[in-house]
Design a protein around this motif. Structure first.
Motif, PDB file in Angstrom:
ATOM      1  N   HIS A 166       0.819  -1.216   0.000  1.00 43.27           N
ATOM      2  CA  HIS A 166       0.000   0.000   0.000  1.00 43.27           C
ATOM      3  C   HIS A 166       0.850   1.261   0.000  1.00 43.27           C
ATOM      4  N   ALA A 184       0.382  12.031   4.483  1.00 44.04           N
ATOM      5  CA  ALA A 184      -0.937  11.563   4.915  1.00 44.04           C
ATOM      6  C   ALA A 184      -0.799  10.578   6.076  1.00 44.04           C
ATOM      7  N   ASP A 242      -2.603   8.065   6.581  1.00 40.89           N
ATOM      8  CA  ASP A 242      -3.102   6.742   6.196  1.00 40.89           C
ATOM      9  C   ASP A 242      -2.017   5.671   6.274  1.00 40.89           C
ATOM     10  N   THR A 256      -1.111   4.596   9.849  1.00 35.49           N
ATOM     11  CA  THR A 256      -2.298   3.997  10.464  1.00 35.49           C
ATOM     12  C   THR A 256      -2.517   2.579   9.950  1.00 35.49           C
ATOM     13  N   LEU A 257      -2.399   2.399   8.634  1.00 36.06           N
ATOM     14  CA  LEU A 257      -2.576   1.070   8.057  1.00 36.06           C
ATOM     15  C   LEU A 257      -1.429   0.141   8.459  1.00 36.06           C
TER      16      LEU A 257
END
Length: 286
Positions: free
Chosen positions: A42, A177, A179, A182-183
């Motif tokens: 990701h 970001a 994201d 967090t992921l």
């Protein structure tokens, strides 16, 4: 504006269900994207969106990372990760490609390169170390850890530490970001994942032992090489980026005022360099 379709697939590699992202025409130059710690494929989502309309991009998750599912009893080592990636390359029929090596992607990718030198059409290194001079004191301390020091490794697997890997050294933290970290932390907190990371931490010294072999491969094969490096990386310092020029003098080196996860902040500057590189060497990676 062309936005690529991105497929999200699994392929079985010796009992490991490897998750991967794939975009772009299969007859275009292929870029194999090998992620770092503690992330997964990701981390390349924005790069895939930027380049996946004209190049063939493939990004797997290693065992112990992301969505890849490894069986109970899988032995976590860097040799084992490279074995799975090598099987993944075979499973997808990737015979020739440009290798993108970031962080853990360097020890995985250089193992693959020394096993399959004929497969490597070019090399993009982004904060992926292969030289002792590239190791900061912090990195050396991490590498020196061993059995009985699990708690120190576990301290690197917290949300605070994961976030710090993204924001540390960044010139503009607002460009990063939340994201990603967090992921990453979501996956780190899954059952069994911290144990796999401890095993890999204790095995990291095996990578340093292989530095001379990887350097010899670079000197012998002189792959076309692009080096893009966040110079404020607290783990892999810029001397490690410059060291590649001793073995591959023709390499193209770009240093950026950012940290370890350089793509998070500097994608607009780095993506065009990758495009230019693929245009020059990509015809040999189809």
């Amino acid at each position: 504006m062309n936005v690529p379709n991105v497929a999200h697939r699994f392929v079985d590699v010796a009992g490991v269900r490897v998750f991967y992202r794939e975009a772009g025409p299969v007859d275009a130059p292929t870029l194999l994207l090998l992620h770092g710690f503690p992330s997964a494929s990701h981390q390349f989502r924005r790069l895939i969106d930027a380049l996946g309309d004209r190049y063939h991009l493939v990004a797997p998750d290693y065992p112990g990372f992301g969505h890849t599912e490894a069986p109970d009893g899988f032995g976590y080592s860097f040799d084992a990760l490279a074995d799975v990636v090598e099987g993944f390359v075979d499973g997808l029929g990737l015979e020739r490609f440009v290798l993108y090596a970031f962080d853990f992607g360097a020890p995985v990718g250089f193992r693959l390169a020394t096993r399959r030198p004929e497969a490597i059409a070019g090399l993009i290194v982004q904060n992926g170390n292969a030289y002792e001079e590239g190791l900061s004191d912090l990195a050396r301390g991490f590498i020196a850890l061993g059995p009985g020091e699990e708690e120190q490794v576990l301290g690197l697997l917290t949300l605070e530490a994961t976030r710090g890997q993204y924001e540390g050294g960044a010139s503009d933290p607002e460009a990063i970001a939340p994201d990603g970290w967090t992921l990453d932390q979501h996956f780190l907190d899954l059952p069994g994942r911290k144990e796999s990371q401890v095993a890999l931490a204790f095995d990291y010294k095996s990578n340093v032992a292989l530095y001379p072999a990887w350097q010899a491969w670079l000197r012998e094969h002189r792959p076309p090489t692009l080096i893009v490096w966040g110079r404020n990386d607290p783990f892999f310092v810029e001397e490690g980026a410059k060291a590649f020029l001793g073995d591959v003098p023709e390499a193209e080196l770009h240093l950026f005022d950012t940290g370890h996860f350089a793509l998070e902040e500097k994608l607009p500057q780095i993506a065009p360099l990758i495009v230019d590189f693929l245009e020059r060497v990509g015809k040999d990676s189809k």
